[in-house]
Design a protein around this motif. Structure first.
Motif, short mmCIF file in Angstrom:
data_model
loop_
_atom_site.label_atom_id
_atom_site.label_comp_id
_atom_site.label_asym_id
_atom_site.label_seq_id
_atom_site.Cartn_x
_atom_site.Cartn_y
_atom_site.Cartn_z
N ARG A 599 0.82 -1.21 0.00
CA ARG A 599 0.00 0.00 0.00
C ARG A 599 0.85 1.27 0.00
O ARG A 599 0.43 2.30 -0.54
CB ARG A 599 -0.94 0.00 1.22
CG ARG A 599 -2.09 -0.97 1.13
CD ARG A 599 -3.14 -0.67 2.17
NE ARG A 599 -2.66 -0.97 3.52
CZ ARG A 599 -2.89 -2.12 4.15
NH1 ARG A 599 -3.59 -3.08 3.54
NH2 ARG A 599 -2.44 -2.33 5.36
N HIS A 600 2.03 1.20 0.61
CA HIS A 600 2.88 2.39 0.74
C HIS A 600 4.32 2.07 0.36
O HIS A 600 5.21 2.02 1.21
CB HIS A 600 2.82 2.94 2.17
CG HIS A 600 1.44 3.33 2.61
ND1 HIS A 600 0.86 4.52 2.23
CD2 HIS A 600 0.54 2.68 3.40
CE1 HIS A 600 -0.35 4.60 2.77
NE2 HIS A 600 -0.57 3.49 3.46
N PRO A 601 4.59 1.85 -0.92
CA PRO A 601 5.96 1.51 -1.33
C PRO A 601 6.95 2.66 -1.11
O PRO A 601 8.15 2.45 -1.16
CB PRO A 601 5.81 1.21 -2.83
CG PRO A 601 4.56 1.92 -3.24
CD PRO A 601 3.66 1.88 -2.05
N GLU A 602 6.44 3.87 -0.85
CA GLU A 602 7.33 5.01 -0.62
C GLU A 602 7.87 5.03 0.81
O GLU A 602 8.81 5.78 1.11
CB GLU A 602 6.58 6.33 -0.88
CG GLU A 602 5.56 6.75 0.18
CD GLU A 602 4.21 6.03 0.05
OE1 GLU A 602 3.27 6.41 0.78
OE2 GLU A 602 4.10 5.12 -0.79
N TRP A 603 7.34 4.22 1.71
CA TRP A 603 7.81 4.20 3.10
C TRP A 603 9.13 3.43 3.20
O TRP A 603 9.33 2.42 2.51
CB TRP A 603 6.78 3.53 4.01
CG TRP A 603 5.58 4.39 4.29
CD1 TRP A 603 5.39 5.69 3.93
CD2 TRP A 603 4.39 3.98 4.98
NE1 TRP A 603 4.16 6.13 4.35
CE2 TRP A 603 3.53 5.11 5.01
CE3 TRP A 603 3.98 2.81 5.57
CZ2 TRP A 603 2.28 5.07 5.61
CZ3 TRP A 603 2.73 2.77 6.18
CH2 TRP A 603 1.89 3.89 6.19
N THR A 604 10.00 3.89 4.08
CA THR A 604 11.23 3.15 4.35
C THR A 604 10.90 1.93 5.22
O THR A 604 9.82 1.86 5.84
CB THR A 604 12.25 4.01 5.09
OG1 THR A 604 11.71 4.40 6.36
CG2 THR A 604 12.61 5.27 4.29
N VAL A 605 11.83 1.00 5.29
CA VAL A 605 11.61 -0.20 6.12
C VAL A 605 11.39 0.16 7.59
O VAL A 605 10.45 -0.35 8.22
CB VAL A 605 12.79 -1.18 5.95
CG1 VAL A 605 12.66 -2.33 6.95
CG2 VAL A 605 12.85 -1.70 4.53
N PRO A 606 12.20 1.06 8.20
CA PRO A 606 11.92 1.42 9.61
C PRO A 606 10.55 2.05 9.80
O PRO A 606 9.91 1.84 10.84
CB PRO A 606 13.05 2.42 9.94
CG PRO A 606 14.13 2.13 8.98
CD PRO A 606 13.46 1.68 7.74
N GLU A 607 10.07 2.81 8.81
CA GLU A 607 8.76 3.44 8.94
C GLU A 607 7.64 2.40 8.85
O GLU A 607 6.64 2.50 9.56
CB GLU A 607 8.58 4.51 7.87
CG GLU A 607 7.21 5.18 7.86
CD GLU A 607 6.85 5.92 9.15
OE1 GLU A 607 5.69 6.31 9.30
OE2 GLU A 607 7.75 6.11 10.01
N ILE A 608 7.81 1.39 8.01
CA ILE A 608 6.80 0.33 7.95
C ILE A 608 6.67 -0.36 9.30
O ILE A 608 5.57 -0.58 9.82
CB ILE A 608 7.15 -0.69 6.85
CG1 ILE A 608 7.04 -0.05 5.46
CG2 ILE A 608 6.24 -1.92 6.95
CD1 ILE A 608 7.48 -0.96 4.34
N LEU A 609 7.81 -0.70 9.91
CA LEU A 609 7.77 -1.36 11.21
C LEU A 609 7.15 -0.45 12.27
O LEU A 609 6.40 -0.92 13.14
CB LEU A 609 9.19 -1.78 11.62
CG LEU A 609 9.80 -2.92 10.82
CD1 LEU A 609 11.25 -3.14 11.23
CD2 LEU A 609 9.01 -4.21 11.00
N ARG A 610 7.46 0.83 12.22
CA ARG A 610 6.88 1.75 13.19
C ARG A 610 5.36 1.80 13.06
O ARG A 610 4.63 1.82 14.06
CB ARG A 610 7.46 3.16 13.00
CG ARG A 610 7.10 4.12 14.13
CD ARG A 610 7.31 5.56 13.72
NE ARG A 610 6.32 6.01 12.76
CZ ARG A 610 5.09 6.39 13.08
NH1 ARG A 610 4.68 6.35 14.35
NH2 ARG A 610 4.24 6.79 12.15
#
Length: 659
Positions: A599-610
């Protein structure tokens, strides 16, 4: 460190710490207060490094001092007294690419003293570069004022004495390759003379720099008729200068990793006519030689990384390591925690913009207990109570170092309410603190911040695309629906999976390992496969390990060491788990991670986990039951190591779309 310098560092907003050791078990005898990196007036994005320069004479020390400016807003160079008594003069030197923090000491003459002081300085300051700068006597092919950057230093006293004759048993110390290369490059130019200063005379413009061998012993050689001189000319004929400290200095520095060392000498006298002051007094010759040696030494520092200015943000995005020794990008907070030798005492340093937190103290017992309880077999709801008790204990304890730090972090977030900062955590304690579960204000750290855990990784000099693109390489017995929407290849035999990583045609943006699928202990170490993996050499993949691999104790590899091993050999980042994670909930975290990325490929990996943590934390605030508690723990115990800028650009399967 002296109290004065500690206060100065705290005022200047400083950071200099490169990351934790892979074992994360290092203890500091005397925790190093990071050197200043964000002084008043320094340009944003200017990197900072540390150097130590040793000298043996007062005239040499003064020549080095002349290149330094005071730290921070001080009006004079500062002093620091080592616990063993050595006095270091502290200052800064602004170069093309960075600002060097420099510590200078005048030590006793002789190779033994130089060796002891070199090791002492390296342990104390953790410098990138250490130099011995001073004067020397010329043996051949040099004139007064010339400079010799020693390629090697012979210990000419080493030998076997037979009757009145000494048979040499050559031993040498060698300059580090990076400094030797830079010295050779600068010796071909005249730029170094610009560092001599306004006091240079016309005769000094003819001085030459040589990158050649020198000899070092315990004797002052005053005549060509001396037996020692004849001995040097016979057995060490390529040495062009002689002095008394360089051999011990380089032999000591060669035993220490991650520091570059070199001896730089200005020629103050020639063996023939050493005491002839008819042309120039000895004092004048020594001052000139010391100025020249210092000028060349600081030229090396100024150009060690080349002459172009590198923006900090570019370097930051290009490596799996964050060098926390520079002005950080906007929205970044660095944290360093390390154990002291004293029982249950720790040292912490955090940096945000020009604000710092620097303190040492104890951990509340509840924090140590929580570490043990997460390892245990408590039910999820009981473990949640243990987490709450820990947070209460940390907040209510006036002496708890972590409680003070969390309060400071909360203030940083209050000052930037509209953005989520990234918190980089470099922790060197005997256990790994579950930072994501601790509360900063009323929210857990894992929700308030994008958290990135650091490990000591060699920095790469090339720029690497922060996006990881390609398919998904999977090791798992079960099906993971989230990965099925991407081009993928799945293995159920771990050795076959490792072998796939060796193939040059494999292009995967994500490597997924289901730790629960290794039912029996893994009896062979995967490190040889990881080291030679062609998949990671391009820096194009991250690794996601759900659960802990069941590793046989005989192979000497821990779960955390395995994560670091992937980073060391080219993985852009690692998603791993801290200790106990419920199998069912861990699989749910993987599926949710995949959904968020779609849904949000623009998010970084740390932001996805957050975002995953934020969602499950909000659910727990609304209702407490065993299922939500288990999901809460599994989500928060998934953590990220590596480059915080990393994004995934996974290739959709032919029948799927990322829209």
């Amino acid at each position: 460190m002296s109290g004065t310098f500690r206060q100065l560092i705290a005022q200047s907003g400083s950071v200099r710490q490169m990351g934790a050791s892979p074992a994360a078990m290092v203890q500091a005898e005397d925790p190093k207060q990071p050197m200043s990196a964000t002084y008043e007036g320094m340009e944003g994005g200017t990197a900072t490094d540390c150097a130590v320069i040793l000298t043996a004479l007062g005239v040499e020390h003064k020549a080095v001092e002349a290149h330094l400016k005071p730290l921070g807003q001080s009006t004079r160079l500062s002093e620091e007294i080592h616990p063993n008594g050595t006095i270091y003069t502290q200052g800064q030197f602004k170069a093309h690419n960075c600002t060097w923090n420099v510590a200078i000491a005048q030590i006793d003459m002789g190779n033994a003293s130089a060796a002891i002081e070199a090791v002492r300085a390296i342990e104390h300051f953790k410098p990138r570069v250490i130099l011995f700068v001073g004067v020397a006597g010329g043996i051949k092919d040099v004139k007064i004022g010339d400079v010799v950057a020693a390629s090697v230093v012979y210990g000419y006293e080493c030998g076997k004495l037979i009757d009145a004759r000494t048979l040499p048993r050559p031993k040498l110390g060698e300059a580090d390759y990076d400094l030797k290369q830079r010295a050779q490059a600068e010796a071909r130019k005249d730029d170094w003379r610009e560092q001599i200063g306004s006091g240079a005379t016309s005769s000094e413009t003819t001085s030459t720099v040589y990158v050649k061998p020198i000899a070092a012993g315990e004797k002052v050689i005053a005549s060509r008729k001396a037996e020692v001189y004849k001995y040097l000319r016979e057995y060490y004929d390529d040495a062009i200068a002689v002095e008394m400290e360089g051999f011990g200095f380089l032999k000591a520095t060669q035993q220490v990793k991650n520091v570059s060392a070199m001896v730089i000498r200005g020629i103050s006298d020639l063996i023939n006519g050493k005491n002839d002051d008819s042309v120039e007094p000895e004092q004048i010759r020594q001052e000139k030689a010391a100025r020249h040696a210092s000028a060349f030494a600081f030229t090396l520092l100024a150009k060690l990384d080349g002459e172009g200015v590198t923006e900090r943000a570019q370097v930051y995005q290009s490596t799996a390591e964050i060098a926390l020794d520079s002005t950080l990008p906007e929205g970044m907070i660095s944290l360093n925690v390390q154990a002291m030798m004293e029982d249950n005492r720790y040292y912490a340093h955090a940096h945000h913009r020009k604000r710092t937190f620097t303190s040492q103290g104890q951990f509340d017992r509840s924090l140590i207990d929580l570490h043990q309880q997460i390892e245990g077999n408590l039910a999820a709801d009981n473990l949640l109570s243990a987490i709450d008790n820990c947070n209460a204990g940390v907040k209510n304890s006036k002496d708890c170092l972590v409680g003070q730090l969390l309060a400071w972090l909360h203030q940083q977030q209050n000052d930037s309410p509209d953005r989520v900062p990234c918190l980089t955590i470099d922790e060197r304690t005997e256990f790994e603190i579950p930072w994501e579960l601790l509360e900063s204000g009323k929210k857990p750290v894992g929700v308030t911040f994008q958290t990135v855990r650091q490990r000591q990784i060699e920095a790469k000099a090339i720029t690497v695309n922060p996006c990881c693109g390609g398919g998904v390489l999977v090791y798992a017995h079960a099906e993971y629906g989230g990965w099925q929407r991407y081009q993928r290849r799945q293995f159920t035999v771990f050795q076959e999976f490792l072998s796939q990583m060796q193939k040059p045609a494999a292009e995967f943006g994500l490597v997924f390992i289901d730790g629960f699928s290794v039912e029996e202990p893994l009896k062979s170490s995967p490190t040889a496969y990881i080291k030679r993996s062609k998949l990671f050499k391009g820096g194009t993949s991250i690794v996601f390990i759900s659960g802990q691999l069941n590793l046989d104790a005989a192979i000497g590899l821990t779960h955390r060491a395995l994560l670091t091993n992937f980073l060391e050999h080219g993985a852009k980042g690692i998603v791993g788990t801290l200790r106990r994670v419920d199998r069912t909930r861990a699989k749910e975290v993987v599926e949710q991670f995949s959904d968020e990325h779609r849904r949000h490929p623009e998010w970084t990996v740390p932001e996805i986990l957050r975002r995953l943590r934020e969602r499950v934390w909000e659910a727990l605030e609304d209702e407490v039951n065993e299922e939500i508690c288990a999901a809460y723990l599994a989500t928060f115990l998934h953590v990220y190591y590596g480059n915080p800028m990393t994004k995934l650009q996974l290739t959709a399967a032919e029948s799927e779309s990322n829209d």
